[in-house]
Design a protein around this motif. Structure first.
Motif, PDB file in Angstrom:
ATOM      1  N   TYR B  47     -34.566  58.715  33.929  1.00 18.52           N
ATOM      2  CA  TYR B  47     -35.504  59.484  34.754  1.00 18.52           C
ATOM      3  C   TYR B  47     -34.938  59.562  36.159  1.00 18.52           C
ATOM      4  CZ  TYR B  47     -39.822  59.913  31.964  1.00 18.52           C
ATOM      5  OH  TYR B  47     -40.772  60.270  31.037  1.00 18.52           O
ATOM      6  N   PHE B  48     -35.372  60.593  36.883  1.00 20.72           N
ATOM      7  CA  PHE B  48     -35.118  60.564  38.305  1.00 20.72           C
ATOM      8  C   PHE B  48     -36.312  61.125  39.067  1.00 20.72           C
ATOM      9  CE2 PHE B  48     -33.963  64.726  40.147  1.00 20.72           C
ATOM     10  CZ  PHE B  48     -33.924  65.511  39.019  1.00 20.72           C
ATOM     11  N   SER B  49     -36.329  60.817  40.357  1.00 19.35           N
ATOM     12  CA  SER B  49     -37.430  61.232  41.225  1.00 19.35           C
ATOM     13  C   SER B  49     -36.843  61.807  42.499  1.00 19.35           C
ATOM     14  CB  SER B  49     -38.322  60.034  41.547  1.00 19.35           C
ATOM     15  OG  SER B  49     -39.224  60.351  42.588  1.00 19.35           O
ATOM     16  N   TYR B  50     -37.346  62.985  42.918  1.00 17.81           N
ATOM     17  CA  TYR B  50     -36.827  63.612  44.126  1.00 17.81           C
ATOM     18  C   TYR B  50     -37.816  63.541  45.287  1.00 17.81           C
ATOM     19  CZ  TYR B  50     -39.412  67.341  41.829  1.00 17.81           C
ATOM     20  OH  TYR B  50     -40.373  68.067  41.175  1.00 17.81           O
ATOM     21  N   ASP B  51     -38.944  62.885  45.025  1.00 16.77           N
ATOM     22  CA  ASP B  51     -39.926  62.721  46.087  1.00 16.77           C
ATOM     23  C   ASP B  51     -40.997  61.748  45.597  1.00 16.77           C
ATOM     24  OD1 ASP B  51     -41.559  65.165  48.316  1.00 16.77           O
ATOM     25  OD2 ASP B  51     -41.277  62.998  48.478  1.00 16.77           O
ATOM     26  N   VAL B  52     -41.798  61.255  46.509  1.00 15.60           N
ATOM     27  CA  VAL B  52     -42.888  60.362  46.126  1.00 15.60           C
ATOM     28  C   VAL B  52     -43.795  61.070  45.122  1.00 15.60           C
ATOM     29  CG1 VAL B  52     -44.899  59.101  46.969  1.00 15.60           C
ATOM     30  CG2 VAL B  52     -42.805  59.155  48.327  1.00 15.60           C
ATOM     31  N   LYS B  53     -44.147  60.342  44.087  1.00 14.32           N
ATOM     32  CA  LYS B  53     -45.019  60.810  43.012  1.00 14.32           C
ATOM     33  C   LYS B  53     -44.407  61.934  42.164  1.00 14.32           C
ATOM     34  CE  LYS B  53     -49.368  59.488  45.222  1.00 14.32           C
ATOM     35  NZ  LYS B  53     -49.534  58.235  44.480  1.00 14.32           N
ATOM     36  N   MET B  54     -43.182  62.323  42.437  1.00  9.34           N
ATOM     37  CA  MET B  54     -42.517  63.351  41.635  1.00  9.34           C
ATOM     38  C   MET B  54     -41.501  62.680  40.721  1.00  9.34           C
ATOM     39  SD  MET B  54     -44.137  65.817  42.895  1.00  9.34           S
ATOM     40  CE  MET B  54     -43.405  67.279  42.208  1.00  9.34           C
ATOM     41  N   LYS B  55     -41.411  63.191  39.502  1.00  8.87           N
ATOM     42  CA  LYS B  55     -40.453  62.625  38.561  1.00  8.87           C
ATOM     43  C   LYS B  55     -39.967  63.714  37.623  1.00  8.87           C
ATOM     44  CE  LYS B  55     -44.138  61.180  35.467  1.00  8.87           C
ATOM     45  NZ  LYS B  55     -44.915  60.063  34.917  1.00  8.87           N
ATOM     46  N   GLU B  56     -38.798  63.492  37.093  1.00  9.99           N
ATOM     47  CA  GLU B  56     -38.240  64.440  36.147  1.00  9.99           C
ATOM     48  C   GLU B  56     -37.499  63.653  35.059  1.00  9.99           C
ATOM     49  OE1 GLU B  56     -36.802  68.034  38.071  1.00  9.99           O
ATOM     50  OE2 GLU B  56     -35.242  68.156  36.536  1.00  9.99           O
ATOM     51  N   LYS B  57     -37.646  64.115  33.822  1.00  6.93           N
ATOM     52  CA  LYS B  57     -36.973  63.432  32.724  1.00  6.93           C
ATOM     53  C   LYS B  57     -35.471  63.646  32.801  1.00  6.93           C
ATOM     54  CE  LYS B  57     -40.817  63.756  29.467  1.00  6.93           C
ATOM     55  NZ  LYS B  57     -41.295  64.330  28.195  1.00  6.93           N
ATOM     56  N   GLY B  58     -34.759  62.598  32.412  1.00 10.43           N
ATOM     57  CA  GLY B  58     -33.313  62.705  32.293  1.00 10.43           C
ATOM     58  C   GLY B  58     -32.945  63.015  30.853  1.00 10.43           C
ATOM     59  N   ASP B  59     -31.830  62.456  30.413  1.00 10.95           N
ATOM     60  CA  ASP B  59     -31.333  62.762  29.073  1.00 10.95           C
ATOM     61  C   ASP B  59     -31.968  61.913  27.970  1.00 10.95           C
ATOM     62  OD1 ASP B  59     -28.228  62.969  30.784  1.00 10.95           O
ATOM     63  OD2 ASP B  59     -29.493  64.645  30.151  1.00 10.95           O
ATOM     64  N   ILE B  60     -32.450  60.712  28.331  1.00 13.20           N
ATOM     65  CA  ILE B  60     -32.966  59.801  27.305  1.00 13.20           C
ATOM     66  C   ILE B  60     -34.288  59.168  27.764  1.00 13.20           C
ATOM     67  CG2 ILE B  60     -30.793  59.270  26.124  1.00 13.20           C
ATOM     68  CD1 ILE B  60     -30.708  56.714  27.950  1.00 13.20           C
ATOM     69  N   PRO B  61     -35.350  59.933  27.979  1.00 13.02           N
ATOM     70  CA  PRO B  61     -36.593  59.379  28.521  1.00 13.02           C
ATOM     71  C   PRO B  61     -37.494  58.691  27.493  1.00 13.02           C
ATOM     72  CG  PRO B  61     -36.828  61.715  28.164  1.00 13.02           C
ATOM     73  CD  PRO B  61     -35.424  61.374  27.784  1.00 13.02           C
ATOM     74  N   GLU B  62     -37.212  58.865  26.208  1.00 10.64           N
ATOM     75  CA  GLU B  62     -38.126  58.361  25.173  1.00 10.64           C
ATOM     76  C   GLU B  62     -38.248  56.844  25.254  1.00 10.64           C
ATOM     77  OE1 GLU B  62     -36.442  62.176  24.353  1.00 10.64           O
ATOM     78  OE2 GLU B  62     -35.382  60.251  24.487  1.00 10.64           O
ATOM     79  N   GLY B  63     -39.482  56.367  25.270  1.00 10.19           N
ATOM     80  CA  GLY B  63     -39.740  54.935  25.313  1.00 10.19           C
ATOM     81  C   GLY B  63     -39.839  54.369  26.719  1.00 10.19           C
ATOM     82  N   TYR B  64     -39.666  55.252  27.723  1.00 14.22           N
ATOM     83  CA  TYR B  64     -39.696  54.830  29.126  1.00 14.22           C
ATOM     84  C   TYR B  64     -40.685  55.675  29.912  1.00 14.22           C
ATOM     85  CZ  TYR B  64     -35.056  52.994  27.859  1.00 14.22           C
ATOM     86  OH  TYR B  64     -34.001  52.349  27.256  1.00 14.22           O
TER      87      TYR B  64
END
Lengths: 112, 115
Positions: B47-64
């Motif tokens: 996962y990554f986040s570009y701002d507070v409370k913002m998030k975006e899935k990466g390549d392997i987000p399942e289970g996290y």
């Protein structure tokens, strides 16, 4: 699909020689390419950045080249030392995103 | 000296436990990332986040899942740990200024073992 390839086999060289590591990529148009060093059990450490419109970048004993036609970057360490022994990762980032995709790394061993 | 710290260097958890991995950076960076690193597979973005409370899935987000309530802190949560989540987990941060080329600063890593 997008792919980044680094030589998975370890590279052994004699102290004082120039080490050259390769990073090849396919189905990708990177805006930035970075090289990192990683020691065992530690996080990667940033070394050099090169942009798509740059051919070459230098920093002390390090040199990076970027050939967008060949889709390849070469990373050189001149006058190598045993302390340069580590795994070296290349990472690519396309324009419009903050995300980097990393290669699996090449382990370099400099023999005294 | 810039710094990214992670809450634990080594962690051992049992299957089914909820696991929290914490990451703190002191560089006022906008972007934060969680990766896992496995032999032969390299660094993979969870996962990554570009701002507070913002998030975006990466390549392997399942289970996290992730949480970013404050700019300096980014947490990775394993909702129900499984043995295939045994790995080295690395947190990183970067500036969002293009002139900086988004170079990433990494923490020391957390080696998680799920038994």
């Amino acid at each position: 699909s997008q792919k980044i390839e680094q030589n998975s086999e370890a590279l052994n060289i004699q102290e004082g020689k120039t080490a050259t590591l390769t990073c090849n990529y396919t189905n990708y148009s990177p805006a930035y390419l970075q090289w990192y060093r990683q020691d065992p059990g530690r996080g990667p450490v940033f070394l050099l950045l090169i942009r798509e419109n740059e051919k070459e970048k230098r920093k002390e004993r390090l040199k990076v080249t970027f050939d967008t036609t060949l889709k390849q970057s070469l990373f050189h360490i001149t006058a190598s030392q045993p302390a340069d022994s580590a795994t070296y990762l290349c990472a690519l980032c396309t324009s419009g995103t903050y995300k980097y995709i990393f290669g699996t790394g090449t382990r370099l061993k400099v023999l005294a | 000296d810039v710094k990214v710290t992670q809450s634990s260097r080594y962690l051992v958890k049992r299957t089914g436990e909820k696991v929290f991995l914490e990451c703190v950076q002191d560089m006022d960076h906008e972007n934060m990332f969680w990766y896992r690193q496995d032999p032969g597979l390299g660094l993979r973005l969870i996962y990554f986040s570009y701002d507070v409370k913002m998030k975006e899935k990466g390549d392997i987000p399942e289970g996290y899942s992730v949480s970013r309530e404050k700019k300096e802190r980014f947490s990775l949560i394993l909702e129900s740990a499984s043995t295939n989540q045994t790995s080295m987990y690395l947190c990183a941060s970067s500036s969002s200024y293009r002139s900086r080329g988004y170079e990433q600063y990494f923490g020391p890593g957390t080696r998680l073992t799920v038994t």
